[in-house]
Design an enzyme around this catalytic site. Structure first.
Site, short mmCIF file in Angstrom:
data_model
loop_
_atom_site.label_atom_id
_atom_site.label_comp_id
_atom_site.label_asym_id
_atom_site.label_seq_id
_atom_site.Cartn_x
_atom_site.Cartn_y
_atom_site.Cartn_z
CD GLU A 190 14.06 -12.00 -12.99
OE1 GLU A 190 13.67 -12.01 -13.45
OE2 GLU A 190 15.55 -12.79 -13.42
CG PHE A 210 27.11 -7.49 -18.84
CD1 PHE A 210 26.29 -7.26 -19.96
CD2 PHE A 210 26.69 -8.94 -18.30
CE1 PHE A 210 24.77 -8.15 -20.58
CE2 PHE A 210 25.88 -9.57 -18.78
CZ PHE A 210 24.85 -9.75 -19.73
CD GLN A 211 22.82 -9.40 -17.07
OE1 GLN A 211 23.00 -10.35 -16.42
NE2 GLN A 211 22.25 -9.50 -18.05
CE LYS A 219 30.79 -13.51 -11.03
NZ LYS A 219 30.59 -13.83 -12.01
CG MET A 225 -12.04 -2.06 -11.98
SD MET A 225 -13.53 -2.09 -11.23
CE MET A 225 -13.18 -3.50 -9.93
C1 LIG Z 1 -9.68 -2.43 -7.91
C2 LIG Z 1 -9.99 -1.87 -6.86
C3 LIG Z 1 -10.83 -1.65 -5.85
C4 LIG Z 1 -10.33 -1.22 -3.95
N1 LIG Z 1 -11.47 -0.71 -3.50
C5 LIG Z 1 -11.57 -1.10 -2.38
C6 LIG Z 1 -12.77 -0.68 -1.29
O1 LIG Z 1 -13.56 -0.92 -1.68
N2 LIG Z 1 -12.31 -0.52 -0.12
C7 LIG Z 1 -11.24 -0.75 0.69
O2 LIG Z 1 -11.08 -1.22 2.07
N3 LIG Z 1 -10.27 -0.52 -0.34
C8 LIG Z 1 -10.32 -0.81 -1.47
N4 LIG Z 1 -8.96 -0.67 -1.67
C9 LIG Z 1 -8.09 -0.66 -1.13
C10 LIG Z 1 -7.05 0.15 -0.99
O3 LIG Z 1 -6.24 0.83 -2.08
C11 LIG Z 1 -6.31 0.03 -0.28
O4 LIG Z 1 -4.97 -0.79 0.27
C12 LIG Z 1 -6.71 -0.14 1.26
O5 LIG Z 1 -7.62 0.40 1.48
C13 LIG Z 1 -5.48 0.08 2.05
O6 LIG Z 1 -6.01 -0.91 3.36
P1 LIG Z 1 -5.77 0.07 5.08
O7 LIG Z 1 -6.67 1.45 5.25
O8 LIG Z 1 -6.99 -1.79 5.64
O9 LIG Z 1 -4.11 -0.05 4.53
P2 LIG Z 1 -2.80 -0.51 4.80
O10 LIG Z 1 -3.02 -0.05 3.32
O11 LIG Z 1 -3.16 -2.22 4.92
O12 LIG Z 1 -1.97 -0.43 6.23
C14 LIG Z 1 -1.99 -0.65 7.08
C15 LIG Z 1 -1.51 0.51 8.20
O13 LIG Z 1 -1.76 -0.23 9.09
C16 LIG Z 1 -0.19 -0.29 9.85
N5 LIG Z 1 0.19 -0.76 11.12
C17 LIG Z 1 1.23 -2.36 10.40
N6 LIG Z 1 1.29 -2.76 10.98
C18 LIG Z 1 1.43 -2.39 12.18
C19 LIG Z 1 1.21 -2.73 13.63
N7 LIG Z 1 2.19 -4.02 14.29
N8 LIG Z 1 0.38 -1.83 14.45
C20 LIG Z 1 -0.87 -0.64 14.20
N9 LIG Z 1 -0.29 -0.70 12.79
C21 LIG Z 1 0.12 -1.02 12.30
C22 LIG Z 1 0.30 0.62 8.72
O14 LIG Z 1 1.39 2.37 10.02
C23 LIG Z 1 -0.47 1.31 8.24
O15 LIG Z 1 -1.46 2.40 7.97
C24 LIG Z 1 -9.00 -1.49 -4.07
C25 LIG Z 1 -7.56 -1.79 -4.46
C26 LIG Z 1 -8.27 -2.22 -5.79
C27 LIG Z 1 -6.78 -2.75 -6.70
C1 LIG Z 2 0.17 -3.99 -13.50
C2 LIG Z 2 -1.37 -3.27 -14.39
N1 LIG Z 2 -1.89 -2.50 -15.36
C3 LIG Z 2 -3.19 -2.32 -15.50
C4 LIG Z 2 -4.04 -1.84 -14.79
C5 LIG Z 2 -5.09 -1.57 -14.19
N2 LIG Z 2 -6.22 -2.43 -14.19
C6 LIG Z 2 -6.95 -2.71 -12.74
S1 LIG Z 2 -8.60 -3.55 -13.78
C7 LIG Z 2 -7.64 -3.97 -14.72
C8 LIG Z 2 -8.36 -5.34 -15.88
C9 LIG Z 2 -8.12 -6.57 -15.80
O1 LIG Z 2 -8.83 -7.54 -15.79
P1 LIG Z 2 -9.47 -9.35 -15.38
O2 LIG Z 2 -7.88 -9.19 -14.75
O3 LIG Z 2 -9.85 -9.42 -16.84
O4 LIG Z 2 -10.09 -9.06 -14.21
P2 LIG Z 2 -11.93 -8.31 -14.38
O5 LIG Z 2 -11.83 -6.61 -13.72
O6 LIG Z 2 -11.74 -8.71 -15.53
O7 LIG Z 2 -11.67 -9.21 -13.80
C10 LIG Z 2 -6.33 -3.04 -15.20
C11 LIG Z 2 -5.92 -2.85 -16.36
C12 LIG Z 2 -3.57 -2.84 -12.73
N3 LIG Z 2 -4.54 -2.99 -12.23
N4 LIG Z 2 -2.99 -3.30 -13.29
#
Ligand SMILES: Cc1cc2nc3c(=O)[nH]c(=O)nc-3n(C[C@H](O)[C@H](O)[C@H](O)COP(=O)(O)OP(=O)(O)OC[C@H]3O[C@@H](n4cnc5c(N)ncnc54)[C@H](O)[C@@H]3O)c2cc1C
Ligand SMILES: Cc1ncc(C[n+]2csc(CCOP(=O)(O)OP(=O)(O)O)c2C)c(N)n1
Ligand SMILES: [Mg+2]
Lengths: 163, 568
Positions: B50, B112-113, B162, B478
């Site tokens: 799922e 159940f479930q 259901k 990472m």
């Molecule tokens: C490993 C990892 C590393 C990351 N590193 C970075 C990084 O280096 N840089 C980075 O930028 N992010 C990074 N992120 C992502 C970060 O965590 C956020 O998800 C991201 O920065 C949010 O993007 P955003 O501000 O564009 O907002 P979003 O989450 O895309 O939110 C959208 C915004 O727009 C608004 N909105 C939606 N629809 C409308 C509309 N119709 N009109 C007006 N407003 C609207 C919403 O209300 C909201 O405030 C990383 C994530 C991970 C997993």
């Molecule tokens: C479901 C979930 N569990 C744990 C994490 C924490 N986490 C972030 S990056 C990462 C490692 C990812 O490894 P891989 O897919 O091999 O990517 P790489 O960084 O090596 O490119 C982990 C464990 C996560 N983001 N999501």
């Protein structure tokens, strides 16, 4: 700072848990929460007493407004308002201090609503502070039980919260 | 004529023009599956878990701008779906999730479930409903689609017991709907827009910072027009990539934790900042106190008032739908005779060019081991920048964001807010369903991929010719990078031991697998893979184990406190 937030929301199952869930999920303070249907049975009115910096209060009102079932939100602290809380308090009232109790209740404009051989139940309304003072004035030794509703509030004058 | 709840549900989905439902059957939804069986307008895609259903519906939505639909059974069906629902919620993706529930008379009896689906999902949905009476079903479905797609989009769950699927009533699907408690703003406030125009025209060191809101609201044309007419620098968040063409000369790259040096420096040092559909995330601005040290005027356009002044105080808040607000801004700027001071702007661009000379994304191009960045550059070349790229979470995600230059919106599909490993493959399935003729690529890591690996079977069943680029560094890269930088090189539990032979694994599902371990073989392998238009190809690139993502802003650090690649 302390704030009283009044909310009109759809009178639907689950609406209350959405509001309380929001407060716990976002770690907002909640001092008290009261809710009951309004004169329009499709709407409930909720009063939440909370505290926080102005930034936090601004986020609280915005987050509340975002809940789909919330129709309107006002922060009563933005303008003059009236705040009341109801307390039912059961106190020890033996023969010797029955009169004292009665007098004390009168001073605070309480009403004795139930009497037994050695207890009184007093109904008191007022601000939270007034209820606190009453509790303090009685002293913990005579208090058997308290039930408080939490505050509800309404704006003074022409300001109304309705849809 | 009276219809059963299950019949009504299918009629509603048809009325909403739902093309695909991603789902998995079970006891509580058997009547719904029965009705799906009897028609062919709404096609069902059988996933293998799922979580995959929700991510696939999500990828479908992100790549097509339609509402994604998932269908799961009660109890474990819905708990398995929660990760995908929360993923969609954090990134504001419009989805409708239908979950089965035990019969109304059994609710609360630990049947159940049984699980409290509405309670469990409440904090990670835009809204949810429990339908207790078949008479409410059609209206509830209408509301669910309306809520999911309007305002700030998000997932909406409808929990259907259901007995409601067998109870009968007359069916009527409302054409339109209004809700007194839900009125998202579209038009921005004129006075605020005028103030914004004034600030923009007086700016000396302007910066445009655009996020996922631009993608969600399909405002890329307006954003592009605004940036070009003003000549300002523009950056995108991870979620905003493609909202402004990456190859345009005004683009300074992504900003944030792994953003470019020039984007982060410009963000910090600008005097007027326009935030458009972006939410000042902690991975974007770093420590808000450090960010606040430099005085600047901030204009913030967002449809959700709670995104505004949440982490950073702004000067000109504009609540509204991005395209509408930008149209108004553009009109007013067009009408004004004033233009930003050319000399100041030129000096600002000089400064940005100087920052660019740091060449912050450089890597060792002469390496004898495959560098992950090299694979992504080649992927970009070979797909001519026109593929739909989904990704999992980790280093590979950041490299894909840095090295694939997205010129168009809805080509970059990743989990930013929740950072859900396992997202990439099912999201690619949804994207491929929505765009049967597009090249869909899943960039992944050997750890992430194993979290939804079972969907390789779904890909076979529906003949989805996804290309999988596995950047196999034998590490949760990472995590290892953080351990190297901040935990004294103690690689606690981040090594990926006992990996499967991915080539054989792909083959056992009936796909093609290729293993590549020399830089010279990267390009031929990619070319070979894309030649196979009708087949899924799993490319296992054995990459440098210890490569790091640069630049990096450490957790809680200021945006300009970047760790850069050591001299190469
Ligand atoms: C490993 C990892 C590393 C990351 N590193 C970075 C990084 O280096 N840089 C980075 O930028 N992010 C990074 N992120 C992502 C970060 O965590 C956020 O998800 C991201 O920065 C949010 O993007 P955003 O501000 O564009 O907002 P979003 O989450 O895309 O939110 C959208 C915004 O727009 C608004 N909105 C939606 N629809 C409308 C509309 N119709 N009109 C007006 N407003 C609207 C919403 O209300 C909201 O405030 C990383 C994530 C991970 C997993
Ligand atoms: C479901 C979930 N569990 C744990 C994490 C924490 N986490 C972030 S990056 C990462 C490692 C990812 O490894 P891989 O897919 O091999 O990517 P790489 O960084 O090596 O490119 C982990 C464990 C996560 N983001 N999501
Ligand atoms: Mg890895």
């Amino acid at each position: 700072m302390r704030h009283i937030i009044s909310i009109l929301l759809e009178n639907e199952a689950g609406a209350l848990s959405r509001v309380s869930g929001l407060f716990s999920a976002r770690a907002y303070n909640i001092e008290s929460l009261t809710v009951a249907p309004t004169e329009d049975p499709s709407l409930s009115r909720m009063t939440i007493v909370t505290s926080g910096s102005s930034d936090v209060i601004e986020q609280i009102t915005k987050q509340l407004n975002k809940l789909v079932e919330v129709v309107k939100v006002v922060d009563l602290f933005e303008a003059p308002h009236i705040e009341r809380e109801l307390m039912l308090i059961k106190v020890r009232a033996n023969a010797k201090d029955r009169d004292d109790m009665k007098r004390m209740s009168d001073i605070f404009r309480g009403r004795i609503v139930d009497v037994s051989e050695d207890t009184y139940t007093i109904e008191l309304t007022g601000t939270g502070q007034k209820l606190d003072s009453f509790i303090e004035a009685l002293g913990s030794s005579v208090i058997l039980e308290t039930a408080r509703t939490g505050a509800c509030g309404i704006s003074r004058g022409q300001r109304v919260l309705r849809i | 004529m009276e219809l059963t709840g299950a019949e009504i549900l299918i009629k509603c989905l048809q009325a909403e023009k739902v093309e695909y439902v991603f789902g998995y059957p079970g006891g509580a939804v058997l009547y719904i599956y029965d009705e799906l069986f009897k028609q062919n307008k709404v096609k069902h895609v059988l996933v293998r878990h799922e979580q995959g259903a929700t991510h696939a519906a999500d990828g479908y939505s992100r790549s097509s701008r339609k509402v994604g639909v998932a269908l799961v059974t009660s109890g474990p069906g819905v708990t398995n779906a929660v990760t995908g629902i929360a993923t969609a919620y954090m990134d504001s993706i419009p989805m409708v999730i239908i979950s089965g529930q035990v019969p109304t008379h059994a609710i609360g009896l630990d049947a159940f479930q049984e699980c409290d689906a509405v309670g469990i999902t409440r904090p990670c949905v835009k809204h949810n409903f429990l339908v207790k009476d078949v008479k409410d079903l059609a209206l509830t479905i209408k509301k669910a689609f309306y809520l999911a797609a309007t305002g700030r989009p998000g997932p909406v769950l409808v929990d259907i017991p259901k007995d409601v699927t067998t109870d009968k009533c007359k069916f009527e699907y409302p054409e339109t709907i209004t809700m007194r408690s839900y009125n998202p703003v579209v038009k921005g406030h004129t006075g605020q827009i005028k103030k914004a125009v004034q600030l923009l025209l007086e700016a000396k060191r302007p910066m445009i910072y655009a996020g996922g809101g631009v993608i969600l609201s399909d405002a890329a044309p307006q954003l592009t027009k605004l940036v070009r007419m003003l000549g300002f620098p523009c950056t995108n968040t991870l979620m905003g990539l493609g909202g402004f063409p990456a190859t345009d000369k005004h683009f300074v790259g992504m900003l944030g934790m792994h953003g470019t040096y020039e984007a982060n420096m410009a963000m910090q040092n600008c005097d007027v900042l326009v935030a458009i559909g972006a939410r000042f995330d902690d991975r974007v601005i770093g420590d808000p106190a450090h960010f606040g040290q430099v005085p600047r005027k901030i204009i913030h356009i967002d449809i959700d008032p709670s995104s505004i002044s949440k982490r950073v105080k702004v000067d000109v808040p504009i609540v509204g739908h991005v395209p509408d607000v930008l149209d108004d801004l553009i009109k007013l700027i067009d009408a004004s005779k004033q233009r930003p001071e050319a000399k100041a702007l030129a000096a600002w661009w000089e400064q940005i060019k100087l920052w660019k000379t740091k060449d912050c994304l450089r890597y060792d191009r002469k390496s004898k081991i495959i560098k992950p960045q090299f694979v992504l550059e080649k992927l970009y070349e070979i797909t001519k920048g026109d593929a739909i790229i989904t990704s999992d979470v980790g280093q590979h995600q950041m490299w894909a964001a840095q090295f694939y230059k997205f010129d168009k919106p809805r080509r970059w599909i990743n989990s930013g807010g929740l950072g859900t490993m396992g997202f990439g493959l099912p999201a690619a399935m949804g994207a491929q369903m929505a765009n049967p003729d597009a090249s869909v690529v899943c960039v992944t890591g050997e750890a992430s991929f194993q979290m939804c690996i079972q969907e390789l079977s779904t890909c076979k069943q529906y003949r989805l010719p996804i290309k999988i680029v596995n950047l196999n560094n034998r590490y949760m890269g990472m995590v290892r990078q953080w351990q190297q930088f901040f935990h004294g090189n103690r690689y606690s539990e981040s090594y990926m031991d006992a990996l499967p032979d991915f080539v054989k694994l792909a083959e056992s599902y009936g796909h093609i697998g290729i293993s590549i371990d020399k830089p010279a073989d990267v390009e031929p392998a990619l070319k070979e893979a894309f030649k196979r238009k009708d087949e899924l190809v799993f490319m296992d690139f054995i990459t440098d184990q210890k490569e790091n993502v640069y630049p990096m802003v450490g957790g809680g650090k200021g945006l300009t406190e970047m760790i850069l690649a050591e001299e190469l």
